[in-house]
Scaffold this motif. Sequence first.
Motif, short mmCIF file in Angstrom:
data_model
loop_
_atom_site.label_atom_id
_atom_site.label_comp_id
_atom_site.label_asym_id
_atom_site.label_seq_id
_atom_site.Cartn_x
_atom_site.Cartn_y
_atom_site.Cartn_z
N TYR A 97 -2.46 2.21 10.05
CA TYR A 97 -3.30 2.22 8.85
C TYR A 97 -4.73 2.42 9.29
N TRP A 148 -15.06 12.64 5.29
CA TRP A 148 -13.61 12.62 5.22
C TRP A 148 -12.98 11.95 6.42
N LEU A 172 -8.70 12.61 3.69
CA LEU A 172 -8.99 11.66 2.62
C LEU A 172 -10.49 11.50 2.53
N HIS A 186 -13.48 0.10 2.69
CA HIS A 186 -12.73 0.99 1.81
C HIS A 186 -11.45 0.26 1.40
N ILE A 193 -5.86 1.65 3.28
CA ILE A 193 -5.44 3.02 3.60
C ILE A 193 -4.19 2.95 4.47
N GLY A 200 0.82 -1.21 0.00
CA GLY A 200 0.00 0.00 0.00
C GLY A 200 0.85 1.26 0.00
N GLN A 201 0.53 2.17 -0.90
CA GLN A 201 1.18 3.48 -0.92
C GLN A 201 0.54 4.35 0.16
N ARG A 225 -1.32 7.18 2.11
CA ARG A 225 -2.36 8.15 1.75
C ARG A 225 -2.22 9.36 2.66
N SER A 226 -2.58 10.50 2.15
CA SER A 226 -2.54 11.74 2.92
C SER A 226 -3.92 12.06 3.46
N LEU A 248 -0.81 4.57 6.01
CA LEU A 248 -0.42 5.91 6.44
C LEU A 248 1.10 5.98 6.56
#
Length: 174
Positions: free
Chosen positions: A94, A162, A68, A129, A132, A61-62, A64-65, A134
């Motif tokens: 995460y 968000w 979101l 989702h 995610i 996983g890349q 995420r900022s 982090l």
Amino acid sequence: MPALTISPLTRDSFALFGEVVMLEGARHYPINQGTTERYHALATADTAAEGGQPIISLFRGQPRSLPLEIGIMERHPLGSQAFVPLTQNEEDEYLVVVAPAGEFKLENLRAFLGKGFQGVNYAKGVWHHPLIALHKVSDFLVVDRIGQGHNCDEIQLQTDLWLTQDALDKARTA
């Protein structure tokens, strides 16, 4: 911007959505002449629908900022899906966003903060989702289903909901 509350990930708080994969509180015992500690049956893979089989994959996983936007959810109606982070570092984090199986309802969304080696096993049909991660690129061991049948439903959400840094900070101190 409406923020989704983020809760700490515990077995009790996540029970409606599946299982938490973690060592704390797990049944364990020594094996191999006492040289190995077995943490037994941390989760159950549910993959047999329509002749499915369990598979083991690695997802990278890349990060995420935040903030979101929660704009997509998916579910796997024929099998469970487990994500176990490949880390021992408690500071590795995460986020998990879920809704119960069945008809998707925005008001049923819940968010959880996973830390360190805590993993999740989404029960069959639970909305979630996509991954995610982090802070950094993060590897997860994934156990899910391969086989015949349609096993991935995705929905696009029309929402202004968000995950925010403020909500994350509150979850860290909860």
